[in-house]
Design a protein around this motif. Structure first.
Motif, mmCIF file in Angstrom:
data_model
loop_
_atom_site.group_PDB
_atom_site.id
_atom_site.type_symbol
_atom_site.label_atom_id
_atom_site.label_comp_id
_atom_site.label_asym_id
_atom_site.label_seq_id
_atom_site.Cartn_x
_atom_site.Cartn_y
_atom_site.Cartn_z
ATOM 1 N N ILE A 5 0.861 -1.183 0.000
ATOM 2 C CA ILE A 5 0.000 0.000 0.000
ATOM 3 C C ILE A 5 0.896 1.231 0.000
ATOM 4 N N ASP A 6 0.623 2.171 -0.892
ATOM 5 C CA ASP A 6 1.401 3.413 -0.958
ATOM 6 C C ASP A 6 1.011 4.298 0.218
ATOM 7 N N ASP A 7 1.758 4.136 1.299
ATOM 8 C CA ASP A 7 1.415 4.820 2.546
ATOM 9 C C ASP A 7 2.703 5.147 3.296
ATOM 10 N N ILE A 8 2.958 6.422 3.496
ATOM 11 C CA ILE A 8 4.187 6.861 4.166
ATOM 12 C C ILE A 8 4.305 6.253 5.562
ATOM 13 N N GLN A 9 3.177 6.031 6.219
ATOM 14 C CA GLN A 9 3.200 5.484 7.570
ATOM 15 C C GLN A 9 3.732 4.058 7.619
ATOM 16 N N LEU A 10 3.725 3.357 6.484
ATOM 17 C CA LEU A 10 4.197 1.973 6.438
ATOM 18 C C LEU A 10 5.710 1.867 6.223
ATOM 19 N N ILE A 11 6.370 2.997 5.988
ATOM 20 C CA ILE A 11 7.825 2.978 5.840
ATOM 21 C C ILE A 11 8.451 2.770 7.215
ATOM 22 N N ALA A 12 9.195 1.694 7.372
ATOM 23 C CA ALA A 12 9.778 1.363 8.676
ATOM 24 C C ALA A 12 10.759 2.449 9.125
ATOM 25 N N GLU A 13 10.949 2.556 10.433
ATOM 26 C CA GLU A 13 11.765 3.622 11.022
ATOM 27 C C GLU A 13 13.184 3.629 10.475
ATOM 28 N N GLU A 14 13.756 2.462 10.250
ATOM 29 C CA GLU A 14 15.163 2.416 9.820
ATOM 30 C C GLU A 14 15.400 2.995 8.427
ATOM 31 N N PHE A 15 14.300 3.195 7.639
ATOM 32 C CA PHE A 15 14.444 3.768 6.293
ATOM 33 C C PHE A 15 14.035 5.233 6.247
ATOM 34 N N ARG A 16 13.934 5.876 7.399
ATOM 35 C CA ARG A 16 13.461 7.256 7.461
ATOM 36 C C ARG A 16 14.582 8.269 7.701
ATOM 37 N N TRP A 17 15.833 7.807 7.619
ATOM 38 C CA TRP A 17 16.971 8.685 7.906
ATOM 39 C C TRP A 17 17.757 8.959 6.625
ATOM 40 N N PRO A 18 17.727 10.211 6.115
ATOM 41 C CA PRO A 18 18.370 10.528 4.828
ATOM 42 C C PRO A 18 19.860 10.222 4.789
ATOM 43 N N GLU A 19 20.541 10.370 5.928
ATOM 44 C CA GLU A 19 21.988 10.156 5.929
ATOM 45 C C GLU A 19 22.350 8.676 5.916
ATOM 46 N N LYS A 20 21.371 7.790 6.135
ATOM 47 C CA LYS A 20 21.652 6.359 6.211
ATOM 48 C C LYS A 20 20.997 5.540 5.092
ATOM 49 N N THR A 21 20.017 6.128 4.409
ATOM 50 C CA THR A 21 19.193 5.352 3.481
ATOM 51 C C THR A 21 19.309 5.855 2.050
ATOM 52 N N LEU A 22 19.583 4.938 1.152
ATOM 53 C CA LEU A 22 19.518 5.206 -0.272
ATOM 54 C C LEU A 22 18.161 4.720 -0.782
ATOM 55 N N VAL A 23 17.552 5.475 -1.694
ATOM 56 C CA VAL A 23 16.264 5.110 -2.272
ATOM 57 C C VAL A 23 16.452 4.812 -3.757
ATOM 58 N N VAL A 24 15.912 3.680 -4.192
ATOM 59 C CA VAL A 24 15.987 3.272 -5.596
ATOM 60 C C VAL A 24 14.567 3.058 -6.096
ATOM 61 N N TYR A 25 14.251 3.620 -7.275
ATOM 62 C CA TYR A 25 12.891 3.480 -7.790
ATOM 63 C C TYR A 25 12.921 3.094 -9.262
ATOM 64 N N THR A 26 11.825 2.501 -9.710
ATOM 65 C CA THR A 26 11.685 2.154 -11.112
ATOM 66 C C THR A 26 10.961 3.276 -11.845
ATOM 67 N N PRO A 27 11.317 3.571 -13.086
ATOM 68 C CA PRO A 27 10.633 4.636 -13.834
ATOM 69 C C PRO A 27 9.151 4.365 -14.055
ATOM 70 N N ALA A 28 8.715 3.116 -13.859
ATOM 71 C CA ALA A 28 7.301 2.783 -14.039
ATOM 72 C C ALA A 28 6.438 3.344 -12.908
ATOM 73 N N VAL A 29 7.055 3.796 -11.816
ATOM 74 C CA VAL A 29 6.292 4.362 -10.698
ATOM 75 C C VAL A 29 5.711 5.715 -11.121
ATOM 76 N N PRO A 30 4.414 5.955 -10.899
ATOM 77 C CA PRO A 30 3.807 7.228 -11.329
ATOM 78 C C PRO A 30 4.312 8.415 -10.516
ATOM 79 N N ASP A 31 4.212 9.590 -11.109
ATOM 80 C CA ASP A 31 4.671 10.817 -10.452
ATOM 81 C C ASP A 31 3.876 11.125 -9.187
#
Length: 459
Positions: A57-83
């Motif tokens: 489910i596309d829900d910010i609240q479901l992002i686990a705490e360990e992935f909420r820190w910009p200095e520690k987490t890299l984000v990778v996405y597919t171009p098929a994801v809508p804007d």
């Protein structure tokens, strides 16, 4: 952020076949992996079992705490994801480093000797054959593949000794321009993804740009006769390959098809290997095999290893994938989603089973592709004896007015043709008479494979 030292990665579009190979790579490095995908699948279930934290489910609240820190987490996405994707917007708005899948793959493989296989058709099978040939030889390799390789049950291979890395080079969204190949293969450049490229000329130009990225000292192996002019750097060797064209540098000779086998001699500029036997004996794999063997040959795989490797190649899931083979019924599943891919697939089936009724179940993929190629789809599908046509799988797209599966069906010349929904399909299959059945398409038709197989097996 150094991709080699990052400790936490979040994937948006985690269930894609290309993304899943990256997820498996980072899990193998002990990195914490989480992510989102729109729907659960067999592949996402495997990734969760391997240690990934994935939700649907596309829900910010479901992002686990360990992935909420910009200095520690890299984000990778597919171009098929809508804007409009809210999780992607969250990461972009909060200072996270965000990369496309192709950028992450390019960074991982930049220090390796990349063997990159590109082209409209055949790249998954060719790259998987190449990886298998290298892996079972004394050379070894790593690989990021666009399909699940049978016998390995994965789309990722890792090596502790080799820096050769086989990469399926995806042209969608110009992703393959992020790579720096040591050697490359270009199979076909029939126009596709015109929602991105707009014209066939721009599409082909992207392949010419790709050839300019090959490192000096490397090589390009290009399908003889395709409509591109390579732009090679000084010191890059150029070879051609073909199924049977004797003028090509690498080609097949003395092809023998019969008794469920395909055998041929493999001709190279350096030597000839007699009696190559295809582990997946379909006609289209002669050409795919020649390209894969050419790469293996140029990277030191011995003739005896090439012969053994081609015979033991078990194939790729959803690439001419035999699901059922009895005295009465044959059922094959294939990923073909471009008119020429359908043409090659149906021709190969016809050569294997001459005189038998061939029923195709096709799910068009994308409204834009249907709009651009509906006449070509109809022409290819008219080679069947019977067609069951499903609704268009939209993937990342919104509907286009007037573009439905009906515009393909209206032009198909087969007398036995039916338009049905996925829900209607099991009942239709149960009521019919079949000899050779094909399911074809790149959408979610793969979820119907097992139910169809069970119905046909009962017949």
């Amino acid at each position: 952020m150094d991709i080699n030292t990052v400790r936490s990665i979040y994937f948006i579009g985690a269930g894609g076949i290309g993304m899943s190979a990256l997820i498996r790579y980072f899990l193998s490095k002990g990195i914490r992996v989480g992510g989102y995908d729109r729907t659960p699948s067999e592949l996402t279930e495997q990734l969760v079992a391997e240690g990934a934290d994935i939700h649907y489910i596309d829900d910010i609240q479901l992002i686990a705490e360990e992935f909420r820190w910009p200095e520690k987490t890299l984000v990778v996405y597919t171009p098929a994801v809508p804007d409009t994707h809210s999780e992607l917007h969250f990461f972009l708005a909060n200072g996270f480093e965000v990369l496309k899948r192709s950028q992450a793959l390019g960074l991982i493989t930049r220090s390796a000797r990349g063997l990159c296989i590109a082209g409209t058709h055949g790249k998954t099978t060719t790259s998987s054959m190449t990886a298998h040939l290298l892996k079972q030889s004394h050379v070894d390799c790593n690989a990021f593949l666009g399909g699940i390789l049978k016998g390995y049950d994965s789309n990722l291979m890792l090596s502790a000794t080799s820096d050769l890395t086989v990469i399926e080079a995806d042209e969608y969204d110009r992703s393959f321009h992020q790579l720096l190949p040591y050697m490359a293969v270009v199979t076909y450049t029939d126009p596709d993804h015109l929602d991105i490229y707009r014209t066939p000329e721009v599409y082909r130009d992207s392949f010419e740009i790709f050839t300019s990225l090959i490192r000096p000292g490397g090589a390009l192996i290009v399908k003889a006769g395709i409509d591109i002019t390579p732009r090679l750097q000084p010191g890059v060797r150029l070879y051609t390959y073909a199924g049977q064209d004797e003028k090509a540098d690498f080609h097949a000779r003395h092809i023998r098809i019969g008794n469920g086998e395909i055998v041929f001699d493999f001709v190279t500029p350096f030597f000839e290997i007699k009696d190559i036997r295809l582990g997946v004996p379909v006609e289209v794999n002669i050409e795919n095999g020649v390209a894969a063997m050419a790469l293996a040959c140029l990277n030191g795989v011995r003739p005896d290893e090439i012969r053994d490797g081609m015979k033991s190649f078990a194939g790729v899931s959803r690439r001419f994938d035999f699901q059922l083979k009895t005295g009465k019924i044959v059922y094959i599943d294939d990923y073909a989603h471009h008119p020429e891919e359908l043409n090659r697939c149906i021709r190969s089936v016809r050569a294997l089973y001459p005189g038998r009724k061939i029923t195709g179940i096709f799910q068009p993929h994308l409204y834009s592709r249907t709009r651009d190629f509906f006449a070509g789809f109809a022409e290819s599908l008219s080679q069947l004896d019977e067609l069951i046509l499903l609704d268009i799988y939209p993937a990342r797209e919104e509907p286009i007015p007037g573009i439905t599966s009906q515009i393909i069906l209206d032009r198909v010349t087969v007398s036995e043709k039916t338009l049905c929904t996925k829900e209607q399909l099991p009942g239709l299959i149960a009521a019919g008479h079949y000899e050779v059945v094909l399911t074809i398409g790149a959408g979610d038709i793969d979820r119907l494979v097992e139910p169809i197989k069970q119905i046909l097996a009962q017949k």
